[in-house]
Design a protein around this motif. Structure first.
Motif, short mmCIF file in Angstrom:
data_model
loop_
_atom_site.label_atom_id
_atom_site.label_comp_id
_atom_site.label_asym_id
_atom_site.label_seq_id
_atom_site.Cartn_x
_atom_site.Cartn_y
_atom_site.Cartn_z
N UNK A 167 -7.40 15.35 -3.18
CA UNK A 167 -7.30 13.92 -2.93
C UNK A 167 -7.29 13.17 -4.26
N UNK A 168 -6.34 12.26 -4.40
CA UNK A 168 -6.23 11.42 -5.59
C UNK A 168 -6.61 9.99 -5.23
N UNK A 169 -7.39 9.36 -6.10
CA UNK A 169 -7.85 8.00 -5.84
C UNK A 169 -7.52 7.12 -7.05
N UNK A 170 -7.31 5.80 -6.83
CA UNK A 170 -7.03 4.89 -7.95
C UNK A 170 -8.33 4.47 -8.63
N UNK A 171 -8.38 4.59 -9.95
CA UNK A 171 -9.59 4.26 -10.70
C UNK A 171 -9.24 3.45 -11.94
N UNK A 172 -10.23 2.69 -12.42
CA UNK A 172 -10.08 1.93 -13.66
C UNK A 172 -11.47 1.69 -14.23
N UNK A 173 -11.54 1.04 -15.37
CA UNK A 173 -12.82 0.71 -15.99
C UNK A 173 -13.48 -0.45 -15.26
N UNK A 174 -14.81 -0.57 -15.31
CA UNK A 174 -15.51 -1.65 -14.60
C UNK A 174 -15.03 -3.06 -14.96
N UNK A 175 -14.59 -3.28 -16.20
CA UNK A 175 -14.18 -4.63 -16.60
C UNK A 175 -12.72 -4.95 -16.35
N UNK A 176 -11.99 -4.06 -15.73
CA UNK A 176 -10.55 -4.27 -15.50
C UNK A 176 -10.34 -5.40 -14.49
N UNK A 177 -9.22 -6.13 -14.64
CA UNK A 177 -8.92 -7.26 -13.78
C UNK A 177 -8.85 -6.86 -12.30
N UNK A 178 -8.46 -5.63 -12.01
CA UNK A 178 -8.35 -5.19 -10.62
C UNK A 178 -9.70 -5.13 -9.92
N UNK A 179 -10.77 -4.98 -10.67
CA UNK A 179 -12.10 -4.90 -10.05
C UNK A 179 -12.58 -6.26 -9.54
N UNK A 180 -11.88 -7.32 -9.89
CA UNK A 180 -12.25 -8.64 -9.41
C UNK A 180 -11.78 -8.88 -7.98
N UNK A 181 -10.92 -8.01 -7.48
CA UNK A 181 -10.37 -8.16 -6.13
C UNK A 181 -11.23 -7.43 -5.11
N UNK A 182 -11.44 -8.06 -3.96
CA UNK A 182 -12.19 -7.42 -2.89
C UNK A 182 -11.39 -6.29 -2.27
N UNK A 183 -10.10 -6.47 -2.18
CA UNK A 183 -9.19 -5.43 -1.70
C UNK A 183 -7.97 -5.39 -2.62
N UNK A 231 -5.40 0.04 -18.39
CA UNK A 231 -4.70 0.38 -17.16
C UNK A 231 -5.57 0.98 -16.06
N UNK A 232 -4.88 1.51 -15.04
CA UNK A 232 -5.51 2.25 -13.94
C UNK A 232 -4.74 3.53 -13.75
N UNK A 233 -5.29 4.43 -12.96
CA UNK A 233 -4.61 5.71 -12.74
C UNK A 233 -5.05 6.32 -11.42
N UNK A 234 -4.13 7.04 -10.79
CA UNK A 234 -4.45 7.86 -9.62
C UNK A 234 -4.85 9.25 -10.14
N UNK A 235 -6.10 9.62 -9.91
CA UNK A 235 -6.61 10.88 -10.44
C UNK A 235 -7.36 11.67 -9.36
N UNK A 236 -7.49 12.99 -9.56
CA UNK A 236 -8.19 13.81 -8.57
C UNK A 236 -9.64 13.34 -8.40
#
Length: 294
Positions: A167-183, A231-236
């Motif tokens: 299973x691959x999931x999208x991940x990024x660092x805690x301060x990334x702009x994407x983490x500000x979104x609820x979904x 950035x973000x990445x889909x990783x195992x």
């Protein structure tokens, strides 16, 4: 031309005299006459020009020089024993080396467990473990350049064994702009820089839809950049789980809980049946990957 001043047999007798406390005791253990042991050690000392033992009463004691030579000689006789055992092993058809190539983003913990078990029963067989991207794995398979390949893509006609779904999931660092979104939606991802774990010549349909993307060849480099907020990445999930638990990375909450999956296949590139060492390792790999699915 160099000519040895001693023989393996002399060193073995010298060790036996030390280990058993004297010539008489060693002669009994080796089923040899005491005089032959005395002669062998005397000739050894004469050839070296160094006194290794001194006899006091009925016991033989090491001299200071003898203590040094004893340790070195054990390595010598052990090495000779290994050589002779290796000859027996190779004569039985046991492979001297196994080459394994693993696709970079596939899970490896079950493989590591299998290799750990194999090391205890390897009988001198060496392992070459290498990493490659999907295109590199396919090249290795087509050239039959390895004994085993763990890959996500398998062509028809190639001998392979399905192992595990990753299973691959999208991940990024805690301060990334994407983490500000609820979904996070697919459109949200498309607008951000994606780090794609692949070779530059690879095009993986459905995995490279971001408008901005960097192609990274190694998982280590991908994780290092992510941790720096790039950035973000889909990783195992297996690879990033410790980082998620430590809150070093964040798993993005996808709108539709979308997951990406790859299946691990164990490929045997050679057309001929695997030898005894490869067969043992195959059995261990299957056992540990089966445990990982239960």
């Amino acid at each position: 031309m160099y000519r040895p001043k001693s023989t393996i047999e002399q060193w073995r007798i010298f060790q036996a005299v030390v280990d058993h406390g004297g010539y008489a005791q060693a002669a009994e253990k080796l089923n040899k006459s005491q005089s032959s042991l005395n002669h062998a050690v005397a000739k050894l000392q004469q050839g070296l020009g160094v006194a290794l033992l001194e006899v006091k009463g009925r016991k033989a004691y090491l001299t200071p020089e003898g203590e040094v030579f004893l340790q070195r000689s054990r390595k010598l006789t052990y090495g000779m024993q290994e050589l002779e055992l290796l000859a027996d092993v190779l004569a039985s058809g046991w492979e001297p080396i196994l080459r394994i190539v693993v696709e970079a983003s596939l899970p490896r913990q079950p493989l590591y467990q299998a290799l750990s078990d194999f090391s205890l029963r390897s009988r001198g067989c060496r392992i070459h473990l290498m990493e490659a991207q999907p295109a590199g794995c396919q090249a290795v398979i087509s050239k039959q350049a390895a004994d085993m390949v763990l890959a996500s893509q398998v062509d028809a006609g190639v001998t392979s064994l399905p192992l595990l779904s990753t299973v691959y999931v999208p991940v990024c660092a805690p301060g990334h702009v994407l983490t500000e979104l609820d979904e996070v939606s697919a459109l949200d991802l498309d607008a951000q820089l994606e780090l794609v774990l692949a070779e530059s010549k690879e095009t993986e349909e459905g995995w490279e839809k971001a408008e901005q993307r960097w192609v990274i060849n190694h998982l280590h480099d991908t994780l290092s950049l992510l941790r720096r907020g790039v950035g973000f990445s889909w990783l195992p999930l297996e690879a990033v789980a410790p980082l998620l638990e430590a809150k070093i990375l964040v798993r993005l909450p996808m709108t539709n809980q979308a997951l990406r999956k790859r299946f691990s296949h164990l490929v045997l590139p050679h057309s001929s049946p695997p030898g005894p060492a490869a067969s043992l390792l195959l059995t261990l790999i299957r056992q540990h990957y089966t445990k990982a699915t239960t």
